[in-house]
Design a protein around this motif. Structure first.
Motif, short mmCIF file in Angstrom:
data_model
loop_
_atom_site.label_atom_id
_atom_site.label_comp_id
_atom_site.label_asym_id
_atom_site.label_seq_id
_atom_site.Cartn_x
_atom_site.Cartn_y
_atom_site.Cartn_z
N ILE A 285 0.84 -1.21 0.00
CA ILE A 285 0.00 0.00 0.00
C ILE A 285 0.87 1.25 0.00
CG2 ILE A 285 -1.66 1.36 1.33
CD1 ILE A 285 -2.90 -1.04 -0.05
N SER A 286 1.88 1.26 0.85
CA SER A 286 2.76 2.43 0.94
C SER A 286 3.51 2.64 -0.37
CB SER A 286 3.75 2.28 2.09
OG SER A 286 4.71 1.28 1.84
N SER A 287 3.87 1.55 -1.06
CA SER A 287 4.60 1.70 -2.32
C SER A 287 3.70 2.21 -3.44
CB SER A 287 5.23 0.36 -2.74
OG SER A 287 4.23 -0.57 -3.11
N PHE A 288 2.42 1.77 -3.44
CA PHE A 288 1.49 2.23 -4.48
C PHE A 288 1.32 3.74 -4.40
CE2 PHE A 288 -2.82 3.43 -5.80
CZ PHE A 288 -2.80 3.00 -7.12
N PHE A 289 0.97 4.22 -3.23
CA PHE A 289 0.79 5.67 -3.08
C PHE A 289 2.14 6.39 -3.08
CE2 PHE A 289 -3.17 4.05 -1.09
CZ PHE A 289 -4.06 4.66 -1.97
N PHE B 91 11.69 2.74 4.40
CA PHE B 91 13.14 2.53 4.46
C PHE B 91 13.64 1.85 3.20
CE2 PHE B 91 17.10 0.51 5.83
CZ PHE B 91 17.71 1.55 6.51
N SER B 92 12.78 1.04 2.58
CA SER B 92 13.19 0.34 1.37
C SER B 92 13.09 1.22 0.13
CB SER B 92 12.32 -0.92 1.18
OG SER B 92 12.63 -1.55 -0.04
N ASN B 93 11.87 1.74 -0.18
CA ASN B 93 11.71 2.49 -1.44
C ASN B 93 11.97 3.99 -1.28
OD1 ASN B 93 9.16 3.89 -0.74
ND2 ASN B 93 8.22 1.87 -0.91
N ALA C 133 1.49 -4.43 12.31
CA ALA C 133 1.64 -4.73 10.89
C ALA C 133 1.68 -3.44 10.08
CB ALA C 133 0.49 -5.62 10.41
N ILE C 134 0.79 -2.50 10.41
CA ILE C 134 0.75 -1.22 9.71
C ILE C 134 2.02 -0.43 9.99
CG2 ILE C 134 -0.44 0.99 9.54
CD1 ILE C 134 -3.04 -0.49 10.24
N ARG C 135 2.41 -0.36 11.28
CA ARG C 135 3.58 0.42 11.67
C ARG C 135 4.85 -0.09 11.00
NH1 ARG C 135 8.43 1.24 12.94
NH2 ARG C 135 9.28 1.68 14.99
N TYR C 136 5.10 -1.40 11.09
CA TYR C 136 6.33 -1.94 10.53
C TYR C 136 6.28 -2.05 9.01
CZ TYR C 136 8.30 -2.88 15.11
OH TYR C 136 8.83 -2.73 16.37
N GLY C 137 5.10 -2.31 8.46
CA GLY C 137 4.98 -2.39 7.01
C GLY C 137 5.29 -1.07 6.35
N ILE C 138 4.70 0.02 6.87
CA ILE C 138 4.93 1.34 6.27
C ILE C 138 6.34 1.83 6.57
CG2 ILE C 138 4.21 3.75 6.30
CD1 ILE C 138 1.36 2.79 6.73
N ALA C 139 6.81 1.64 7.82
CA ALA C 139 8.15 2.10 8.18
C ALA C 139 9.22 1.40 7.36
CB ALA C 139 8.39 1.87 9.67
N GLY D 118 11.44 3.19 -10.20
CA GLY D 118 12.33 2.77 -9.12
C GLY D 118 11.58 2.16 -7.95
N VAL D 119 10.46 2.79 -7.55
CA VAL D 119 9.66 2.27 -6.45
C VAL D 119 9.05 0.93 -6.83
CG1 VAL D 119 7.59 2.65 -5.04
CG2 VAL D 119 9.16 4.53 -5.49
N PHE D 120 8.57 0.81 -8.07
CA PHE D 120 7.97 -0.45 -8.53
C PHE D 120 8.99 -1.59 -8.46
CE2 PHE D 120 6.75 -3.61 -11.66
CZ PHE D 120 5.39 -3.75 -11.43
#
Length: 447
Positions: A102-106, A277-279, A267-273, A308-310
């Protein structure tokens, strides 16, 4: 060390609380609607712009889109893709991966905006091109103090602390590959890494972009290939694992997914964080690479940035997540990159540990180069060329230090300073949305 680690954990519980998550996702959602789902409608054009220069016979002057993207991806694809994804699953359960998606899409809309602004407000000085959030905060937003705050934050977050994360991950991976661990071994690894980084870093952006352009495609294809081999081996687990990721993201009962104590909130906190950190979408790091690209239109580099994000999150992070989950490596009681290594060891046998160690070595090595360059741009912004040698020396010192410290402490400190980068960058992006839209509406009508 334990007290410092707990201190950063307490700070992160505030910085990475609901306000920050809404700020990050909200910016991406806002830009997605303002740009009319640009990441869906124009991602294909982004791929075309990115890879077209590779098939042109004539020699291009300066740094073209692919080299700029390679430099950007060299910074994006690092421990966040291997250790970070595994850490997110261990701490937040399988559902963390859904929120990473979700964070990568937006985030694609956010990083488009960042790259456009980097192109619009870049400057030329002494024959070199510089750009990034500090420049568009100062010249676009008109705030010198906020630009200075961002510059200080990114120097610490990426140039110093972030590169500790990378060298720490390399040391951890090599320890497991060699089945040995000692202060002397880690110190030696840190020194070797620092020497090699120094040889390339002192060559400037031209040498960094050339190195990244040659290494990034090879390392990405190697890692994806190894992951696909495991997917074939565990083919019957792939679909159930994807279902588990979605269920764990929205269901408290399924959130743990075998990980004790994991909740939807975690899950939300670590997934988005970890996704950030990744993209690095919204963080304000990769615009430094996109600013130096020579393109016809600013928006063209924005489309390239989305690619790049994709590649980083949708492809490489997903590969890591599937390997970890289908093999059950997240239940092995390990941490960091050791979880990913365990997954590849289960999937590829004895070859798995050295395979992931080599991949992580190249991933983290190129990330150190990219982050060191990003920090250097901001050192020049604040202090001028005269401060660069001292900055580079400190970068190399932090690389060595990172190889010998505890992994949990490094990750927690990285999250803290990443958050301090995000705030001023997103304030500028939101405030300059009209300029971004105007540029995009003008550019998309041009060839």
């Amino acid at each position: 060390m334990e007290q410092l680690t707990q201190l950063f954990k307490d700070i992160n519980s505030v910085l990475w609380g609901p306000v920050m998550l809404v700020f990050l996702l909200g910016t991406g959602v806002w830009l997605t609607f303002q740009l009319r789902f640009i990441q869906v409608r124009f991602l294909g054009k982004g791929f075309k712009i990115t890879f077209a220069p590779l098939f042109k016979k004539e020699k291009q002057e300066g740094i073209h889109s692919f080299k700029a993207l390679a430099t950007s991806i060299s910074a994006q694809v690092g421990t966040g893709n291997l250790a970070g994804v595994a850490t997110a699953i261990a701490a937040g359960g399988p559902g963390a991966i859904f929120w990473m998606w979700i964070s990568s899409f937006f985030g694609m809309a956010t990083i488009f905006a960042e790259a456009v602004l980097a192109q619009l407000y870049k400057v030329k000085k002494n024959g070199s091109v510089y750009g990034g959030p500090a420049y568009y905060i100062r010249d676009g937003l008109g705030s010198k103090w906020l630009a200075g705050f961002f510059a200080v934050a990114i120097i610490i977050a990426l140039g110093f602390v972030g590169n500790m994360v990378q060298s720490n991950a390399i040391a951890t991976a090599m320890n497991q590959a060699l089945d040995a661990s000692s202060f002397g071994l880690n110190l030696g690894l840190g020194i070797v890494i620092a020497i090699l980084i120094g040889l390339i870093l002192f060559g400037g952006i031209d040498r960094i972009s050339t190195f990244a352009g040659n290494v990034v495609p090879v390392m990405a294809l190697l890692y994806i290939g190894g992951s696909l081999v495991i997917m074939v081996e565990y083919w019957d687990q792939v679909l159930p694992t994807l279902q588990l990721i979605v269920q764990a993201a929205i269901s408290p009962e399924a959130a743990g997914g075998g990980v004790l104590g994991a909740t939807v909130k975690e899950a939300i906190r670590y997934g988005i964080a970890r996704g950030l950190f990744s993209n690095e979408a919204g963080m304000g790091s990769t615009p430094h690479a996109h600013a130096v690209a020579q393109v016809k239109r600013p928006s063209h580099q924005g489309l390239v940035a989305m690619v790049g994000v994709f590649i980083d999150t949708v492809i490489i992070c997903t590969m890591t997540a599937l390997v970890v989950l289908v093999t059950g490596a997240h239940k092995a009681g390990l941490e960091g990159s050791a979880i990913t290594q365990e997954g590849f060891a289960r999937g590829l046998g004895e070859f798995g540990i050295p395979f992931i160690a080599i991949c992580l070595l190249f991933f983290a090595f190129t990330t150190i180069l990219g982050w060191a360059f990003f920090g250097e741009v901001n050192v020049k912004f604040l202090f001028g060329e005269k401060a660069v040698p001292a900055y580079r020396a400190f970068v190399l010192l932090f690389i060595v230090t990172g190889a010998v410290v505890q992994v949990e402490f490094v990750w927690q400190m990285a999250d803290t300073f990443n958050a301090l980068m995000v705030v001023p960058n997103l304030i500028a992006v939101l405030a300059l949305t009209k300029i971004i839209k105007k540029t995009w509406n003008s550019d998309r009508l041009q060839p």
